[in-house]
Design an enzyme around this catalytic site. Sequence first.
Site, PDB file in Angstrom:
ATOM      1  N   GLN A  50      -9.445  -7.440   1.072  1.00 37.29           N
ATOM      2  CA  GLN A  50      -9.879  -6.085  -0.074  1.00 37.29           C
ATOM      3  C   GLN A  50      -9.485  -7.026  -1.466  1.00 37.29           C
ATOM      4  O   GLN A  50     -10.229  -6.817  -2.090  1.00 37.29           O
ATOM      5  CB  GLN A  50      -9.112  -4.770   0.383  1.00 37.29           C
TER       6      GLN A  50
ATOM      7  N   GLY B 198       4.386   1.726   0.266  1.00 34.44           N
ATOM      8  CA  GLY B 198       3.801   0.796  -0.491  1.00 34.44           C
ATOM      9  C   GLY B 198       2.884   1.450  -1.754  1.00 34.44           C
ATOM     10  O   GLY B 198       2.704   0.361  -2.295  1.00 34.44           O
ATOM     11  N   HIS B 199       2.227   2.320  -1.385  1.00 34.31           N
ATOM     12  CA  HIS B 199       0.767   3.062  -2.797  1.00 34.31           C
ATOM     13  C   HIS B 199       2.561   3.212  -3.686  1.00 34.31           C
ATOM     14  O   HIS B 199       2.167   2.957  -4.692  1.00 34.31           O
ATOM     15  CB  HIS B 199       0.419   3.362  -2.320  1.00 34.31           C
TER      16      HIS B 199
HETATM   17  P1  AMP Z   1      -4.984   3.197   1.072  1.00 30.88           P
HETATM   18  O1  AMP Z   1      -4.626   4.426  -0.032  1.00 30.88           O
HETATM   19  O2  AMP Z   1      -4.598   2.217   2.652  1.00 30.88           O
HETATM   20  O3  AMP Z   1      -6.390   2.817   0.577  1.00 30.88           O
HETATM   21  O4  AMP Z   1      -4.085   1.961  -0.134  1.00 30.88           O
HETATM   22  C1  AMP Z   1      -4.264   1.791  -1.732  1.00 30.88           C
HETATM   23  C2  AMP Z   1      -3.358   1.287  -1.604  1.00 30.88           C
HETATM   24  O5  AMP Z   1      -2.243   0.594  -1.690  1.00 30.88           O
HETATM   25  C3  AMP Z   1      -4.191  -0.681  -1.554  1.00 30.88           C
HETATM   26  O6  AMP Z   1      -4.212  -1.872  -2.431  1.00 30.88           O
HETATM   27  C4  AMP Z   1      -4.004  -0.995  -0.507  1.00 30.88           C
HETATM   28  O7  AMP Z   1      -4.325  -2.370  -0.352  1.00 30.88           O
HETATM   29  C5  AMP Z   1      -1.935  -0.704  -0.721  1.00 30.88           C
HETATM   30  N1  AMP Z   1      -1.409  -0.754   0.366  1.00 30.88           N
HETATM   31  C6  AMP Z   1      -1.320   0.318   1.736  1.00 30.88           C
HETATM   32  N2  AMP Z   1      -0.340  -0.214   2.491  1.00 30.88           N
HETATM   33  C7  AMP Z   1       0.293  -1.214   1.111  1.00 30.88           C
HETATM   34  C8  AMP Z   1       1.901  -1.743   1.476  1.00 30.88           C
HETATM   35  N3  AMP Z   1       2.385  -1.724   3.100  1.00 30.88           N
HETATM   36  N4  AMP Z   1       2.296  -2.439   1.227  1.00 30.88           N
HETATM   37  C9  AMP Z   1       1.556  -2.567  -0.489  1.00 30.88           C
HETATM   38  N5  AMP Z   1       0.418  -1.931  -1.223  1.00 30.88           N
HETATM   39  C10 AMP Z   1       0.366  -0.995   0.069  1.00 30.88           C
END
Ligand code: AMP
Length: 289
Positions: A153, A34-35
Amino acid sequence: MIVIDNVKTLQELLDKTITEKRGFVPTMGALHQGHISLVQASVKNDPRTVVSIFVNPTQFNDPKDLEKYPRNLDSDLKLLESVLREDDIVFTPSYKDLYSNEQPYDINLKGLDSVMEGKYRPGHFEGVIRVVKLLFEIVKPQRAYFGKKDFQQLSIMRKLVSELDLNIKIIACPTQREDNGLAMSSRNEHLSPTSRSDAASIYANLKKHCAIATVGDLTKVKSKLIKTINSIDGFSVEYFEIVDDISLKSIRSASDIDSYQRYYGCIAVNVGDIRLIDNTEFSFLFLKG
Ligand code: AMP
């Protein structure tokens, strides 16, 4: 890629290339596909990409959640090495260094932070805004990439940029999912194999019930979805709301619906002490013959 762990060194480097168009991907690490999809989008679009890895304490309303948040810097760096270019930057600041740069500010989010995640995680978005604003000021990106997985967010980031009149384009990237449909999340690692497999039904039911909502009674559809998920062993729905992405106001009945508006079914589910969120986009567009 260049790894920088302090604000001063990053600013010195970025100040030398002040006119470059750079993309920014803020993360809390424990990186997954995802990241990486966000990082890849920036690498494709921007001459330079900056990825931050920082587990931000101010956005955790529950100290236990912060404590157990996964941290794997070595494997994160390995993963990033496979997608970043030579001049791209990974920024891994400390709390003290980052927050010592904070200036007072006043942002009116017009209630976007008081519903759904904001309601159940008081202070969460305040912390998200604090850290993203600080990182924006240091990195000075032209584009910033956020995942649609964190739907609320994303809306709040758009509001932040417009309220502060920042010249930053917010790019929304599609949610990456595991093979069974479960939205990828750093928290999935903490699920038991059974719960991880059962959690596939969150997205499946979300899509199914949002489709039924376009033709059925909203209240009934909402309670049916909640009942279905709650019937899975160890699963408990915290909220399920259908909202638009501008006001985030929940629609309660057919009279609230604008048929030309996109809507989002947003859900949070507690699986034991692991909290999962997901959403799906749909419309109530009725074709009148
Ligand atoms: P986090 O590390 O959880 O703060 O996420 C960092 C970024 O990655 C944020 O913009 C999240 O929305 C994005 N993100 C987390 N999980 C996913 C996913 N499964 N698909 C796409 N983007 C994601």
